[in-house]
Write an enzyme that holds these catalytic residues in place. Structure first.
Site, PDB file in Angstrom:
ATOM      1  N   THR A   1       1.481   2.334  -5.616  1.00 16.63           N
ATOM      2  CA  THR A   1       1.043   1.102  -5.915  1.00 16.63           C
ATOM      3  C   THR A   1       0.684   0.436  -7.122  1.00 16.63           C
ATOM      4  OG1 THR A   1       0.297   1.183  -3.348  1.00 16.63           O
ATOM      5  CG2 THR A   1      -0.767  -0.839  -4.920  1.00 16.63           C
TER       6      THR A   1
ATOM      7  N   HIS B   1       0.905  -1.367  -0.038  1.00 13.21           N
ATOM      8  CA  HIS B   1       0.046   0.074   0.039  1.00 13.21           C
ATOM      9  C   HIS B   1       0.655   1.239  -0.059  1.00 13.21           C
ATOM     10  CE1 HIS B   1       0.348   1.569   4.046  1.00 13.21           C
ATOM     11  NE2 HIS B   1       0.407   0.435   4.621  1.00 13.21           N
ATOM     12  N   CYS B   2       0.505   2.338  -0.475  1.00 15.84           N
ATOM     13  CA  CYS B   2       0.793   3.798  -0.262  1.00 15.84           C
ATOM     14  C   CYS B   2      -0.097   4.570   0.231  1.00 15.84           C
ATOM     15  CB  CYS B   2       1.104   4.124  -1.824  1.00 15.84           C
ATOM     16  SG  CYS B   2      -0.001   4.005  -2.932  1.00 15.84           S
ATOM     17  N   ASN B   3      -0.554   5.691  -0.085  1.00  8.02           N
ATOM     18  CA  ASN B   3      -1.252   6.426   0.721  1.00  8.02           C
ATOM     19  C   ASN B   3      -2.947   6.288  -0.047  1.00  8.02           C
ATOM     20  OD1 ASN B   3      -0.028   7.923   2.667  1.00  8.02           O
ATOM     21  ND2 ASN B   3       0.595   9.458   1.033  1.00  8.02           N
TER      22      ASN B   3
ATOM     23  N   GLY C   1      -3.290   4.296  -2.783  1.00  7.15           N
ATOM     24  CA  GLY C   1      -3.666   2.876  -3.504  1.00  7.15           C
ATOM     25  C   GLY C   1      -3.569   3.106  -4.829  1.00  7.15           C
TER      26      GLY C   1
END
Lengths: 176, 176
Positions: A116, A108-110, A112
């Site tokens: 990602t 995940h990132c912030n 998605g």
């Protein structure tokens, strides 16, 4: 007794933009405490986070309490015209993501969407997907904020190093 | 010898709107011959098609040649104001989709947006997902043609019969 109106209480909140990438790799936006009950169901062995900022304390505690490994490969995102995700960073993240010893894994990132999406796109490259269909999936998760630079990174990423390493370690026996 | 520019030729075309629902259930738009090589990689045991029209000859041949079972539960799609997918039809489709004897399974309609989206939404209900997150996923695949009637069907679907049957047969041991 009459049956309940809803057989299940429908209370599990997955993080927005959640999806399965492979049988043992998931993707999502940033999971918060309201998503932890859902995450428990996944039986995760690892989380790979693609933001460079420190990970929140409550998330770290959740991982620790559930014996989930934490990996961080900070990316700054492809922001025109000066910020580019480097190929070396993608390779580093793929080395973690592809290793079956780390599965089941959540990436995940912030949001998605972008970081990602880039990583998942490069996984699809290794799975031999056409660029057309890689971008179909990228856009589905990134919409309405698709980034040409992300798609260009997916297209131009030099996968020879990770491909060699993944082949040698027999990491490319994906389910599809 | 220098490494190839692309380690893989990136030639596998999944059908548009392809995705994993569960570890053993996939979703997509209507697969055509150019997608058959990709479908082979999935090791499918069954295909569940949600259109009422006859299935194309070349698709039937592909299924037959690869020993893939064919199920058809015709739905006409939720078109306002007069056409509604019935709860009984959803239950019939779920009985096929949830049965592990039919997995790995591909669910598809024409675009992989509406009928497939309704069925997947009802599967998420049985997995105890919140409606918010069920709709987040529904919209990702249906965009830009989301249908309120589809979302209403997912919300109001009476799952007591399928829930009882699935529980009795131990079909609810999903991976997540």
């Amino acid at each position: 007794a009459p049956p309940p109106l809803l057989a299940a209480p429908n209370s599990l909140y997955c993080p927005p933009n959640f999806g399965m990438v492979l049988g043992s790799i998931y993707r999502s936006s940033f999971p918060r405490p309201e998503n932890f009950a859902f995450l428990k169901k996944l039986g995760l062995k690892s989380v790979l986070v693609l933001i460079p900022e420190p990970y929140p304390e409550e998330n770290l505690t959740f991982l620790q309490e559930n014996g989930i490994q934490f990996f961080q490969v900070g990316m700054s995102g492809n922001k025109e015209p000066f910020v580019h995700v480097s190929h070396a960073t993608i390779t580093k993240a793929l080395e973690i993501a592809l290793n079956p010893a780390n599965h089941p894994l959540l990436i995940h990132c912030n949001r998605g969407k972008h970081r990602t999406g880039c990583l998942v796109g490069c996984i699809r490259r290794l799975q031999d997907w056409s660029l057309t269909m890689i971008f179909d999936e990228y856009r589905r998760f990134a919409f309405p904020k698709t980034r040409p630079l992300d798609q260009q990174l997916i297209e131009l990423y030099d996968d020879s190093e990770i491909y060699e390493r993944a082949s040698r370690n027999n990491w490319l026996t994906f389910r599809f």
